[in-house]
Write an enzyme that holds these catalytic residues in place. Structure first.
Site, mmCIF file in Angstrom:
data_model
loop_
_atom_site.group_PDB
_atom_site.id
_atom_site.type_symbol
_atom_site.label_atom_id
_atom_site.label_comp_id
_atom_site.label_asym_id
_atom_site.label_seq_id
_atom_site.Cartn_x
_atom_site.Cartn_y
_atom_site.Cartn_z
ATOM 1 C CE LYS A 145 -3.744 -2.327 1.541
ATOM 2 N NZ LYS A 145 -3.108 -3.731 1.689
HETATM 3 C C1 LIG Z 1 -4.280 -4.933 0.638
HETATM 4 C C2 LIG Z 1 -3.282 -5.542 0.555
HETATM 5 C C3 LIG Z 1 -3.642 -7.037 -0.289
HETATM 6 C C4 LIG Z 1 -4.785 -6.995 -0.976
HETATM 7 O O1 LIG Z 1 -4.878 -6.051 -2.157
HETATM 8 P P1 LIG Z 1 -5.996 -5.206 -2.990
HETATM 9 O O2 LIG Z 1 -5.926 -4.293 -3.336
HETATM 10 O O3 LIG Z 1 -7.144 -5.032 -1.789
HETATM 11 O O4 LIG Z 1 -6.402 -6.624 -3.100
HETATM 12 C C5 LIG Z 1 -2.678 -7.696 -0.042
HETATM 13 N N1 LIG Z 1 -1.711 -7.926 0.211
HETATM 14 C C6 LIG Z 1 -1.185 -7.153 1.780
HETATM 15 C C7 LIG Z 1 -0.426 -7.622 1.894
HETATM 16 C C8 LIG Z 1 -2.093 -6.322 1.367
HETATM 17 O O5 LIG Z 1 -1.631 -4.898 2.347
#
Ligand SMILES: *Cc1c(COP(=O)(O)O)cnc(C)c1O
Length: 455
Positions: A110
């Site tokens: 993120k």
């Molecule tokens: C948020 C997150 C995901 C999922 O990603 P999306 O965009 O919600 O599909 C997968 N792995 C980690 C470590 C995350 O923080």
């Protein structure tokens, strides 16, 4: 570039308006009016920030943000990463690479989007002479990424609600040890659902919204999706025609992969990796979207049943028909079960916790690579799709979404090795913490948000 709502009843906006508004006024999501082609020379090696500016510019063009400012914000955002390649492509065995998306300040993917989006928010607010208060409810990971995105930004305050005693110590400390006057952590005496209910109630309060410039940076924010397209272009440039696997929750990350493909990147197939919360896997396999209960797993950032970004893809698959999209989404919300179009570009598989641990263990045994449980779901899903009769001649690229040290218990259980935190977080357990504790009570939280914004 103009943006239209997937539900067709909100005004068309430009990039900076879409950035700040989040959800469209008709309840839909903003998408570009047309998909741009990849920039010329996209497959030539160049620094990450340069590629990011090139890929993002067509989405920004025509808004208040000019190209030199975009380039500067991109440069600053990716200077916070602790790897010179920002999102390095690592070959772990012949035919299998990962793109490590966890070299940002909070060790999860993120950061790639939020480090840029925090700066874009701040820059646009300054231009407008406004301030905003970003409020986030978190079950653990989103909170720290949002704090890292906002810390020290002069035109932003960030208030993060986490359920007291219900996040891991590393997760809590990643939030509460950030010492800055615009960062406000609140431990709510309740569950994550209580935090989300409080958040919804705050956003429903017109007066509060206006007074503190309430705003969100959640995963439906278009700028977050756009920032993620960059590393798919990078992966396709390095690997050539390939298959890309993505551990998926809210469908934001893999949607960016679909956009890169739509824009001309040679991504042959996209693999949706789900944990036991497998609504998307069932959709890809059967064409039915059926909601069920959320179950907790070893990959908690994917413990989601309603994937908020999925609507953007469904809009495309419905021929960009906003009425059909609105109808489908409303029916799904009301009944929890609808037939929905599928796209053969996607294949999918889901792994339970045991299978996830087995992927981590097997990968470590054979290659010495430590994968976190989310990344392992992606790799395991890709393997399952191949043994289902998929193509195995294409190189496989998996998006590695978290650093193994962010989920040390699962990794240790699978491999016997406890992964260490990187240097910049090594003293996390010695840093002082700072947070308020409040009851799960709207008046108390509302008063606190007002006080934070008035500081
Ligand atoms: C948020 C997150 C995901 C999922 O990603 P999306 O965009 O919600 O599909 C997968 N792995 C980690 C470590 C995350 O923080």
């Amino acid at each position: 570039m103009r943006y239209v709502s997937t539900r067709g009843r909100a005004p068309a906006l430009d990039f900076t308006d879409v950035l700040l508004v989040g959800l469209a006024a008709d309840g839909g999501l903003y998408v570009p009016e047309a998909w741009p082609a990849l920039p010329e020379g996209w497959d030539e090696p160049r620094p990450y920030a340069e590629l990011a500016t090139e890929v993002l510019w067509p989405y920004v063009e025509g808004s208040a943000l000019d190209r030199p400012a975009l380039a500067r914000l991109v440069e600053e955002a990716y200077a916070t990463f602790d790897h010179p390649d920002v999102c390095p492509l690592v070959e772990i065995e012949p035919g299998l690479c990962v793109v490590e998306l966890f070299h940002g300040p909070t060790l999860a993917f993120k950061d790639v989007a939020l480090q840029l989006v925090g700066r874009l928010f701040d820059h646009e607010l300054a231009r407008r002479g406004e301030r905003a208060t970003i409020v986030v409810a978190t079950s653990g990971d989103t909170g720290s990424a949002a704090i890292a995105a906002c810390v020290g930004r002069p035109n932003l305050d960030v208030v993060v609600l986490h359920p007291a005693g219900r996040v891991s110590e590393v997760q809590r400390r990643q939030m509460t040890t950030v010492d800055a006057p615009n960062v406000h952590n609140v431990a709510i005496e309740g569950t994550f659902d209580d935090c989300q209910d409080l958040l919804k109630a705050l956003f429903a309060d017109e007066d509060l919204r206006r007074r503190v410039g309430l705003s969100a940076m959640n995963s439906i924010n278009w700028a977050r999706v756009a920032a993620q397209v960059v590393y798919y272009v990078l992966a396709a440039a390095a690997a050539g025609p390939c298959e890309v696997a993505v551990p998926t929750g809210n469908f934001g990350n893999i949607l960016a992969g679909w956009i890169a493909r739509r824009s001309g990147a040679p991504i042959e197939r996209l693999v949706i990796g789900s944990n036991r919360n497998d609504i998307l896997t069932r959709w890809a396999r059967t064409g039915e979207l059926v909601r069920s209960e959320v179950v907790p797993t070893l990959s908690p950032s994917m413990d989601i049943q309603v994937s908020s970004n999925h609507e953007r893809l469904l809009f495309e698959l419905l021929g960009r028909d906003p009425r059909a999209t609105a109808e489908l989404m409303e029916r799904f919300r009301a009944v929890g079960s609808v037939e929905a179009p599928v796209d053969p570009a996607f294949v999918a598989a889901s792994l339970d916790d045991d299978a996830t641990l087995e992927v981590i263990a097997d990968l470590y045994r054979r290659t010495g690579y430590l994968a976190d449980p989310h990344t392992a779901v992606g790799i395991g899903a890709a393997r399952a799709c191949r043994s289902d009769g998929g193509r195995d001649d294409l190189p496989l690229v998996c998006m590695a979404t978290a650093h193994p040290a962010k989920f040390p218990d699962a990794v240790e259980r699978a491999t016997g090795v406890r992964p260490a935190l990187p240097d910049h977080l090594a003293d996390l357990h010695d840093r002082p913490e700072r947070y308020e504790v409040l009851p799960a009570d709207l008046d108390a939280v509302r008063a606190h948000v007002l006080a934070c914004a008035a500081r």
